[in-house]
Design a protein around this motif. Sequence first.
Motif, PDB file in Angstrom:
ATOM      1  N   PHE A  70       0.790  -1.225   0.000  1.00  0.00           N
ATOM      2  CA  PHE A  70       0.000   0.000   0.000  1.00  0.00           C
ATOM      3  C   PHE A  70       0.827   1.283   0.000  1.00  0.00           C
ATOM      4  CE2 PHE A  70      -2.713  -3.378   1.287  1.00  0.00           C
ATOM      5  CZ  PHE A  70      -3.838  -3.166   0.506  1.00  0.00           C
ATOM      6  N   THR A  92      -5.501  -0.779   6.368  1.00  0.00           N
ATOM      7  CA  THR A  92      -5.095  -1.972   5.619  1.00  0.00           C
ATOM      8  C   THR A  92      -4.674  -3.077   6.589  1.00  0.00           C
ATOM      9  OG1 THR A  92      -2.805  -1.269   5.440  1.00  0.00           O
ATOM     10  CG2 THR A  92      -4.300  -0.513   3.715  1.00  0.00           C
ATOM     11  N   GLN A 128      -5.313  -6.757   5.380  1.00  0.00           N
ATOM     12  CA  GLN A 128      -4.298  -7.161   4.404  1.00  0.00           C
ATOM     13  C   GLN A 128      -2.957  -7.465   5.074  1.00  0.00           C
ATOM     14  OE1 GLN A 128      -6.390  -4.562   4.133  1.00  0.00           O
ATOM     15  NE2 GLN A 128      -7.131  -4.320   2.029  1.00  0.00           N
TER      16      GLN A 128
END
Lengths: 215, 215
Positions: free
Chosen positions: B68, B130, B133
């Motif tokens: 990211f 995130t 993830q």
Amino acid sequence: MTMAVSNPHYTESLRKLMDAFGRLPGVGSRSAERIAFHLLKSSREEALELSDAIRAVKDQVRHCSICFNLTEGDPCSICADGSRDHGIICVVEQPKDLLQLESTGVYKGVYHVLLGRIAPLENLTPSELTIPQLLERVKPAAEGGGSAAPVKEIIFATNPTMEGDGTALYLQQEIAKIAPGVTITRLARGLPAGAQIEYSNKAILADAISGRTKA
Amino acid sequence: MTMAVSNPHYTESLRKLMDAFGRLPGVGSRSAERIAFHLLKSSREEALELSDAIRAVKDQVRHCSICFNLTEGDPCSICADGSRDHGIICVVEQPKDLLQLESTGVYKGVYHVLLGRIAPLENLTPSELTIPQLLERVKPAAEGGGSAAPVKEIIFATNPTMEGDGTALYLQQEIAKIAPGVTITRLARGLPAGAQIEYSNKAILADAISGRTKA
């Protein structure tokens, strides 16, 4: 806490954006970084609005062919306004000066924007400015002059600085040669409204004394 | 001396440009006006470079699908770099934090950018970040985990603030559940290089004392 803007791990297009913003007046590398990240986070619409607005200004804004004010149509809305007095021309240095004068709502004549002032040290000579076009407007119609109405009065509204005054003086001499019947005036000079005499400088007070009017 | 930016005699596209600049962080209406006039005067190339740079960032910059980080290709150059240790993941809040750590040149592992920190008052919950993830990356391969190499260590590099510490604490608990064998570390805390003890605050000194190391 400082971080070089040229950090190699910024993506190429982010770095280009920061560079482009960093070249604008008053935007340092820190602000450029902040703005770039703001645009990255903001909606696509908001970002493209700015992008398109820049392009639109370069594509659509030009100088009026008569008075050299900024405009999108030609002539500008002031020159196209039949209710204004086209026999009075107010001469200013920049479009911003025109806007500032217009905001008073007091003036009903038209304008001529010089796009600068005579400054020999910066190589700004009369022909670099729109002085030839002004003289053309002032010239009597019988001699091929180009104004919509006979010019009765020219008001000098150049800045009260050495260069602004010098430009006005030069124009006064040139206009007297080609149109001796035209009245030449300049903006009143004196104490600014709200000023205190105690704190006013010599130049202001000298203007105020020599320009005194009957009470 | 103030002039409303909404002055009716600005051209439409100039006014739009000033409005768009005025919405950027740290750019007031005065600066927006100055920038707009600067772009009007500058070359077409320079102005369009800025316009195109904004569009390019919105078109080309995205988040790496693994860590990211901001990137133009996917995965980003760090995740694609085989010479780095993919078994060590450094967890940061923002892409800027990653850039700042990279600028030291000391770290040779990979990253995970949370894109924020847990802040219940701002409705920033783990699923807004995130974090799912990250947990997926940390999960052992035998259980369907998604990292290129088995993860040996997670370094928390969230900010040393209440929210940053809280985020790290939450992550520590979650990681312990799914990957108990992974070593969890965090950035050292103590006196900043160049500091003077006389002027350091209690929180800094408390960290420095409790984290003291053998000389």
